[in-house]
Motif scaffolding. Sequence first.
Motif, mmCIF file in Angstrom:
data_model
loop_
_atom_site.group_PDB
_atom_site.id
_atom_site.type_symbol
_atom_site.label_atom_id
_atom_site.label_comp_id
_atom_site.label_asym_id
_atom_site.label_seq_id
_atom_site.Cartn_x
_atom_site.Cartn_y
_atom_site.Cartn_z
ATOM 1 N N GLU A 38 -3.045 -5.983 -16.270
ATOM 2 C CA GLU A 38 -3.749 -6.227 -17.437
ATOM 3 C C GLU A 38 -3.308 -8.031 -17.036
ATOM 4 N N TYR A 39 -1.840 -8.554 -16.189
ATOM 5 C CA TYR A 39 -1.192 -9.264 -15.902
ATOM 6 C C TYR A 39 -2.264 -10.420 -15.215
ATOM 7 N N GLN A 40 -2.681 -9.215 -13.964
ATOM 8 C CA GLN A 40 -3.472 -10.129 -13.024
ATOM 9 C C GLN A 40 -4.826 -10.515 -13.643
ATOM 10 N N ILE A 41 -4.745 -9.543 -14.451
ATOM 11 C CA ILE A 41 -6.602 -10.038 -15.391
ATOM 12 C C ILE A 41 -6.467 -10.787 -16.307
ATOM 13 N N LYS A 42 -5.720 -11.200 -16.766
ATOM 14 C CA LYS A 42 -5.301 -12.074 -17.338
ATOM 15 C C LYS A 42 -5.327 -13.812 -16.936
ATOM 16 N N ALA A 43 -4.603 -13.687 -15.726
ATOM 17 C CA ALA A 43 -4.106 -14.944 -15.147
ATOM 18 C C ALA A 43 -4.822 -15.146 -14.902
ATOM 19 N N ALA A 44 -6.399 -14.104 -14.378
ATOM 20 C CA ALA A 44 -7.885 -14.968 -13.511
ATOM 21 C C ALA A 44 -8.645 -15.401 -15.009
ATOM 22 N N TYR A 45 -8.726 -14.885 -16.092
ATOM 23 C CA TYR A 45 -8.899 -15.400 -17.801
ATOM 24 C C TYR A 45 -8.655 -16.693 -17.194
ATOM 25 N N LEU A 46 -7.202 -16.834 -17.788
ATOM 26 C CA LEU A 46 -6.272 -17.844 -17.458
ATOM 27 C C LEU A 46 -7.123 -19.203 -17.111
ATOM 28 N N TYR A 47 -7.265 -19.074 -15.940
ATOM 29 C CA TYR A 47 -7.560 -20.030 -14.445
ATOM 30 C C TYR A 47 -9.628 -19.623 -14.467
ATOM 31 N N LYS A 48 -9.828 -19.066 -15.026
ATOM 32 C CA LYS A 48 -11.953 -19.408 -15.686
ATOM 33 C C LYS A 48 -11.598 -20.141 -16.654
ATOM 34 N N PHE A 49 -10.940 -19.843 -17.832
ATOM 35 C CA PHE A 49 -11.151 -20.810 -18.744
ATOM 36 C C PHE A 49 -11.019 -22.181 -18.655
ATOM 37 N N LEU A 50 -10.325 -22.955 -17.727
ATOM 38 C CA LEU A 50 -10.419 -24.227 -17.790
ATOM 39 C C LEU A 50 -11.412 -25.315 -16.857
ATOM 40 N N ALA A 51 -12.714 -23.874 -16.516
ATOM 41 C CA ALA A 51 -13.350 -24.975 -15.773
ATOM 42 C C ALA A 51 -14.816 -25.724 -17.122
ATOM 43 N N TYR A 52 -14.162 -24.204 -18.096
ATOM 44 C CA TYR A 52 -15.162 -24.095 -19.526
ATOM 45 C C TYR A 52 -14.613 -25.266 -20.949
ATOM 46 N N ILE A 53 -13.484 -25.797 -20.576
ATOM 47 C CA ILE A 53 -12.924 -25.718 -22.263
ATOM 48 C C ILE A 53 -12.705 -28.219 -21.249
ATOM 49 N N GLU A 54 -12.756 -29.204 -22.005
ATOM 50 C CA GLU A 54 -12.890 -30.383 -21.978
ATOM 51 C C GLU A 54 -11.679 -30.979 -22.780
ATOM 52 N N TRP A 55 -10.333 -31.458 -22.127
ATOM 53 C CA TRP A 55 -9.941 -32.059 -22.637
ATOM 54 C C TRP A 55 -10.543 -33.989 -22.973
ATOM 55 N N PRO A 56 -10.182 -34.274 -23.657
ATOM 56 C CA PRO A 56 -10.131 -35.773 -24.515
ATOM 57 C C PRO A 56 -9.241 -36.373 -23.078
ATOM 58 N N PRO A 57 -10.028 -37.720 -22.575
ATOM 59 C CA PRO A 57 -8.865 -38.561 -21.477
ATOM 60 C C PRO A 57 -8.084 -38.971 -21.284
#
Length: 194
Positions: free
Chosen positions: A43-62
């Motif tokens: 379960e946590y391997q999958i959640k870790a993979a999701y967290l990593y993948k989320f980063l490419a689809y979130i935009e933070w302000p500069p």
Amino acid sequence: MGAVVAADPPRRLGRRRVLGLPLLFAPWLAVPCAAQSPGSAAEYQIKAAYLYKFLAYIEWPPQAFEREHAPITIGVLGSELLAGELAQAVSGREVNGHDIVVRRLRAGDTASGLHVLFIGRSDSARVAQITAAVKGQPLLIVSESDDAFALGSAINFLVVDDKVRFDVALRPVEQAGLKVSSRLLAVARKVNTP
């Protein structure tokens, strides 16, 4: 069940990038995670993979970064198992020119310098307190709590039919000054709108 391994991030723009998100998440959407035992390694391997993948689809302000290519820092509170899996998943990787750093947190540690904060089940009672303390900061809060959205979390993991899924609440994302890609929303189980 065999080991779950995170796929490499998309490295090119274009057709692969546009079509890639559902394909990147597809392996985890279909893999049972042994939900019979909450908090299993799979379960946590999958959640870790999701967290990593989320980063490419979130935009933070500069202003969320002290310099242009400063690392993206993910804090993990209340789940040593996820922290270990995540550290392995992101080792040597980067997203949009940012290295990725995982910080293990304990109760009372500050969220200063974080871009993502994962709050595990063992600290889910503190979600409301934490979200109130970081209100208005460019911080994506991810949790695994039954009432996460009422408490201010932006993304919440849940297990449905022995598979790890996630829901997204747009109000906390917007309040944090973040932008989330419609491609990420397309693969969420549910999207709560303001």
